[in-house]
Design a protein around this motif. Structure first.
Motif, PDB file in Angstrom:
ATOM      1  N   ALA A 539      79.441  58.011  53.405  1.00 34.93           N
ATOM      2  CA  ALA A 539      78.015  57.749  53.545  1.00 34.93           C
ATOM      3  C   ALA A 539      77.275  58.441  52.416  1.00 34.93           C
ATOM      4  O   ALA A 539      77.680  59.504  51.942  1.00 34.93           O
ATOM      5  CB  ALA A 539      77.511  58.245  54.901  1.00 34.93           C
ATOM      6  N   VAL A 540      76.163  57.827  51.991  1.00 35.29           N
ATOM      7  CA  VAL A 540      75.378  58.362  50.878  1.00 35.29           C
ATOM      8  C   VAL A 540      74.111  59.013  51.424  1.00 35.29           C
ATOM      9  O   VAL A 540      73.509  58.539  52.385  1.00 35.29           O
ATOM     10  CB  VAL A 540      75.038  57.256  49.859  1.00 35.29           C
ATOM     11  N   LEU A 541      73.715  60.118  50.798  1.00 37.68           N
ATOM     12  CA  LEU A 541      72.532  60.852  51.225  1.00 37.68           C
ATOM     13  C   LEU A 541      71.282  60.010  50.964  1.00 37.68           C
ATOM     14  O   LEU A 541      71.019  59.592  49.832  1.00 37.68           O
ATOM     15  CB  LEU A 541      72.445  62.184  50.463  1.00 37.68           C
ATOM     16  N   ILE A 542      70.494  59.772  52.023  1.00 41.58           N
ATOM     17  CA  ILE A 542      69.268  58.968  51.865  1.00 41.58           C
ATOM     18  C   ILE A 542      68.025  59.750  52.266  1.00 41.58           C
ATOM     19  O   ILE A 542      66.904  59.354  51.951  1.00 41.58           O
ATOM     20  CB  ILE A 542      69.336  57.663  52.695  1.00 41.58           C
ATOM     21  N   GLU A 543      68.194  60.852  52.994  1.00 42.83           N
ATOM     22  CA  GLU A 543      67.042  61.652  53.419  1.00 42.83           C
ATOM     23  C   GLU A 543      67.447  63.110  53.397  1.00 42.83           C
ATOM     24  O   GLU A 543      68.449  63.506  53.977  1.00 42.83           O
ATOM     25  CB  GLU A 543      66.588  61.238  54.827  1.00 42.83           C
ATOM     26  N   ASP A 544      66.638  63.907  52.718  1.00 42.98           N
ATOM     27  CA  ASP A 544      67.001  65.311  52.492  1.00 42.98           C
ATOM     28  C   ASP A 544      65.749  66.146  52.671  1.00 42.98           C
ATOM     29  O   ASP A 544      64.858  66.153  51.821  1.00 42.98           O
ATOM     30  CB  ASP A 544      67.570  65.459  51.080  1.00 42.98           C
ATOM     31  N   THR A 545      65.672  66.860  53.805  1.00 48.02           N
ATOM     32  CA  THR A 545      64.507  67.686  54.098  1.00 48.02           C
ATOM     33  C   THR A 545      64.888  69.148  53.980  1.00 48.02           C
ATOM     34  O   THR A 545      65.742  69.644  54.725  1.00 48.02           O
ATOM     35  CB  THR A 545      63.975  67.405  55.518  1.00 48.02           C
ATOM     36  N   GLU A 546      64.298  69.846  53.022  1.00 53.41           N
ATOM     37  CA  GLU A 546      64.590  71.267  52.831  1.00 53.41           C
ATOM     38  C   GLU A 546      63.977  72.061  53.976  1.00 53.41           C
ATOM     39  O   GLU A 546      62.849  71.808  54.421  1.00 53.41           O
ATOM     40  CB  GLU A 546      64.014  71.759  51.504  1.00 53.41           C
ATOM     41  N   GLU A 547      64.719  73.046  54.454  1.00 53.35           N
ATOM     42  CA  GLU A 547      64.228  73.943  55.486  1.00 53.35           C
ATOM     43  C   GLU A 547      64.161  75.348  54.921  1.00 53.35           C
ATOM     44  O   GLU A 547      64.978  75.738  54.096  1.00 53.35           O
ATOM     45  CB  GLU A 547      65.153  73.929  56.706  1.00 53.35           C
ATOM     46  N   GLU A 548      63.204  76.115  55.389  1.00 51.07           N
ATOM     47  CA  GLU A 548      63.123  77.512  54.961  1.00 51.07           C
ATOM     48  C   GLU A 548      64.367  78.240  55.461  1.00 51.07           C
ATOM     49  O   GLU A 548      64.757  78.110  56.616  1.00 51.07           O
ATOM     50  CB  GLU A 548      61.868  78.173  55.525  1.00 51.07           C
ATOM     51  N   ILE A 549      64.988  79.001  54.588  1.00 47.69           N
ATOM     52  CA  ILE A 549      66.219  79.707  54.954  1.00 47.69           C
ATOM     53  C   ILE A 549      65.864  80.933  55.780  1.00 47.69           C
ATOM     54  O   ILE A 549      65.360  81.930  55.271  1.00 47.69           O
ATOM     55  CB  ILE A 549      67.023  80.118  53.725  1.00 47.69           C
ATOM     56  N   THR A 550      66.102  80.827  57.057  1.00 48.29           N
ATOM     57  CA  THR A 550      65.813  81.972  57.930  1.00 48.29           C
ATOM     58  C   THR A 550      67.071  82.597  58.448  1.00 48.29           C
ATOM     59  O   THR A 550      67.040  83.652  59.054  1.00 48.29           O
ATOM     60  CB  THR A 550      64.959  81.513  59.121  1.00 48.29           C
ATOM     61  N   ASN A 551      68.192  81.889  58.265  1.00 48.23           N
ATOM     62  CA  ASN A 551      69.478  82.415  58.736  1.00 48.23           C
ATOM     63  C   ASN A 551      70.452  82.429  57.591  1.00 48.23           C
ATOM     64  O   ASN A 551      70.521  81.488  56.825  1.00 48.23           O
ATOM     65  CB  ASN A 551      70.051  81.533  59.861  1.00 48.23           C
ATOM     66  N   LYS A 552      71.188  83.451  57.481  1.00 46.59           N
ATOM     67  CA  LYS A 552      72.243  83.546  56.470  1.00 46.59           C
ATOM     68  C   LYS A 552      73.580  83.714  57.156  1.00 46.59           C
ATOM     69  O   LYS A 552      73.678  84.387  58.177  1.00 46.59           O
ATOM     70  CB  LYS A 552      72.003  84.726  55.527  1.00 46.59           C
ATOM     71  N   LYS A 553      74.591  83.113  56.550  1.00 46.18           N
ATOM     72  CA  LYS A 553      75.950  83.196  57.105  1.00 46.18           C
ATOM     73  C   LYS A 553      76.427  84.630  57.095  1.00 46.18           C
ATOM     74  O   LYS A 553      76.291  85.325  56.097  1.00 46.18           O
ATOM     75  CB  LYS A 553      76.887  82.310  56.285  1.00 46.18           C
ATOM     76  N   ASN A 554      76.923  85.072  58.255  1.00 43.26           N
ATOM     77  CA  ASN A 554      77.446  86.439  58.321  1.00 43.26           C
ATOM     78  C   ASN A 554      78.621  86.592  57.395  1.00 43.26           C
ATOM     79  O   ASN A 554      79.379  85.682  57.186  1.00 43.26           O
ATOM     80  CB  ASN A 554      77.892  86.769  59.755  1.00 43.26           C
ATOM     81  N   SER A 555      78.764  87.760  56.834  1.00 41.94           N
ATOM     82  CA  SER A 555      79.901  88.002  55.943  1.00 41.94           C
ATOM     83  C   SER A 555      81.130  88.312  56.740  1.00 41.94           C
ATOM     84  O   SER A 555      81.056  88.633  57.898  1.00 41.94           O
ATOM     85  CB  SER A 555      79.600  89.150  55.004  1.00 41.94           C
TER      86      SER A 555
END
Length: 555
Positions: A539-555
């Protein structure tokens, strides 16, 4: 005649030669005239100070990181071999003279415990065998054998070492008297033969081969015959006769026969390749073993499925907590379940929460507390595919681990370790097992049904990450034999990428007429349909909504 022995260093090789005596040997140990790269000792001096010279030469070898010794004169060979006999750094000895290695030199070579390879002009075949069997020393012989036989030429048997070490030979024609003579010589001298391939079969050739094997007490040999352009009945009859006649010898010495079938023959006459009794025994064994495996696997899958379903309940509760409580039409949560055989569609109630009504920012915050490998969430309409996606350092980790990182044959839905979950590559690849009960990617097979993919509402896939909410439109889906050509995620040019996209479109069961270009980013879902086939969706990307990064992946 008096002479000196000259030691010269050339890269990793110590070259030793016999030279005319032009310096008094008593002064040769004077350090003022010793050149480390060009040492000269007289033979009397070496004999009188053997231990001193030996230690000195070995030190030079050690300091120079020397692994090869080249002896340019046979007269000095014995003396030189004695000097380096205890040196563990010399692995290869090269004899430059075009002479045959004699017994005295052979005995000195046999005393050395460090040599791995010898290069020489010629050495008696029985000595080659003793060096190979007793010392595991590889012997390379420069002296080519004068031969006019086609057998020797085809198999490139140009020296005694070629003959001795040959593991695979081809017989492509009827033997004439010269071929037969040199084939017998080969069978007598060779020690490593494992495969004899007959291209153009005749009963005489096969009988000759078997007779020579038995005559020379050979073992662990496979006789291969090509089916193509040969008379199978003649091959079967001859082989069966020889097996009966020499049954005991063949069994004790592991002599095997193999028939190489062409692809065309395999396609048309597959069953005829298999001996009936063996086939029956194998089938019976497979039935018993398969039944046992099915019972064991069924029980294990039952346990694993219960674990997965318990985890899905936990994950579903996280979704419900994050749901934006809108007025949802119950019909939107129904799932079209498709019977693959009849292609009929029935609606069943789904327990899954639509990603449209979900606050994924909150979802990822809770999911990361459970599994810090979480990188996204994928959902496919009218399937059971509605899972958090994880990513490990290898693609094998989540093949047999669940979302809680515990051992589970069902595995989990995971992103290719090469992909960048934040910026997304040109091809983001997600894998999952094809589970019969429909969990993981078990319902991708439904997507291959025209009743499913002709429904336009099914052609949009939701795949969200911690930083983006995305919609992807299906442009290709297909079943294919096992291959990795659709799993590329790096491309050296736009042209290569467009060729890649065109290949995927050409494979599709349906032409979706979705526009693609060099800037397109695609999502690939891949699962096993069988051990040799794959179900793949792009599938090809047709809609891309940026979200504010409020969570970061735990190390």
């Amino acid at each position: 005649m008096n002479y000196n022995i000259d030691f010269k260093i050339s890269t990793n090789t110590l070259i030793v030669s016999k030279v005319k005596k032009d310096v008094d040997y008593k002064s040769l140990n004077n350090t003022n005239i010793i050149d480390i790269k060009d040492l000269k000792f007289s033979k009397p001096y070496i004999e009188e100070n053997f231990e001193l010279v030996s230690n000195f030469i070995n030190l030079v070898i050690l300091k120079g990181n020397i692994t090869k010794l080249q002896i340019n004169n046979f007269e000095i060979a014995s003396t030189v071999l004695k000097l380096i006999n205890e040196c563990s750094y010399i692995k290869t000895i090269i004899f430059k003279p075009d002479k045959t290695i004699n017994l005295d030199i052979f005995l000195l070579l046999s005393d050395n415990n460090y040599i791995e390879e010898i290069e020489c002009f010629e050495i008696p075949a029985y000595l080659v065998e003793r060096l190979d069997m007793n010392k595991n020393i590889k012997v390379k012989i420069r002296n080519n054998i004068n031969t006019s036989s086609k057998f020797m030429i085809i198999n490139e048997l140009m020296s005694y070492s070629d003959i001795y070490y040959k593991k695979y030979i081809v017989i492509s024609h009827e033997f004439d008297s010269k071929d037969l003579e040199e084939f017998k010589m080969f069978m007598n001298l060779n020690s490593k033969l494992r495969v004899i391939k007959i291209v153009s079969y005749s009963n005489e050739i096969l009988t000759t081969i078997v007779n020579e094997i038995i005559e020379n007490k050979k073992g662990n040999i496979t006789i291969e015959t090509n089916e193509k352009n040969n008379d199978l009945n003649s091959i079967y009859n001859s082989v069966n006769y020889l097996k009966k006649t020499y049954h005991k010898y063949f069994e004790e010495n592991n002599i095997r026969f193999r028939l190489n079938y062409s692809k065309e023959y395999k396609r048309v006459n597959f069953i005829k390749q298999i001996n009936f009794k063996m086939f029956t025994s194998i089938i019976l064994f497979i039935i018993i073993l398969s039944s046992l495996i099915v019972v064991i696997n069924s029980y294990q899958q039952y346990k694993d499925q219960n674990k997965i379903e318990s985890e899905l309940i936990d994950i579903e509760s996280i979704l419900k907590e994050s749901e934006e409580y809108l007025d949802i039409d119950d019909s939107e949560s129904d799932v079209d379940y498709i019977d693959i055989d009849s292609e009929t569609t029935t609606k069943k109630k789904s327990n899954y929460i639509s990603s449209y009504y979900t606050n994924f920012d909150q979802v990822f915050e809770n999911l990361l507390k459970i599994n810090n490998d979480t990188v996204g969430w994928v959902q496919v309409n009218n399937t059971k595919i509605n899972y958090p996606v994880v990513q490990a350092e290898t693609n094998s980790y989540y093949l047999n681990r669940d979302y809680y990182k515990k051992k589970n044959s069902m595995g989990w839905i995971f992103m290719d370790y090469r992909n960048d979950p934040e910026n997304l590559d040109r091809n983001t690849i997600i894998y999952g097992h094809n589970i019969k009960q429909g969990i993981m990617f078990g319902t991708i097979k439904n997507m291959m049904n025209k009743n499913w993919y002709n429904n336009t509402s099914n052609q949009i896939i939701t795949f969200n990450t911690q930083t983006k909410n995305m919609k992807w439109q299906i442009f290709s889906l297909y079943q294919i034999n096992e291959t990795e050509d659709y799993l590329k995620n790096e491309f050296v040019s736009d042209e290569e990428y467009m060729n890649f996209l065109n290949m995927l479109v050409a494979r599709s069961k349906k032409n979706f007429n979705v526009p693609l270009n060099a800037n397109s980013k695609i999502l690939t879902l891949s699962t096993c349909f069988s051990h040799t086939t794959r179900h793949v969706v792009h599938a090809v990307l047709i809609e891309d909504t940026e979200e504010e990064i409020t969570n970061k992946k735990n190390s």
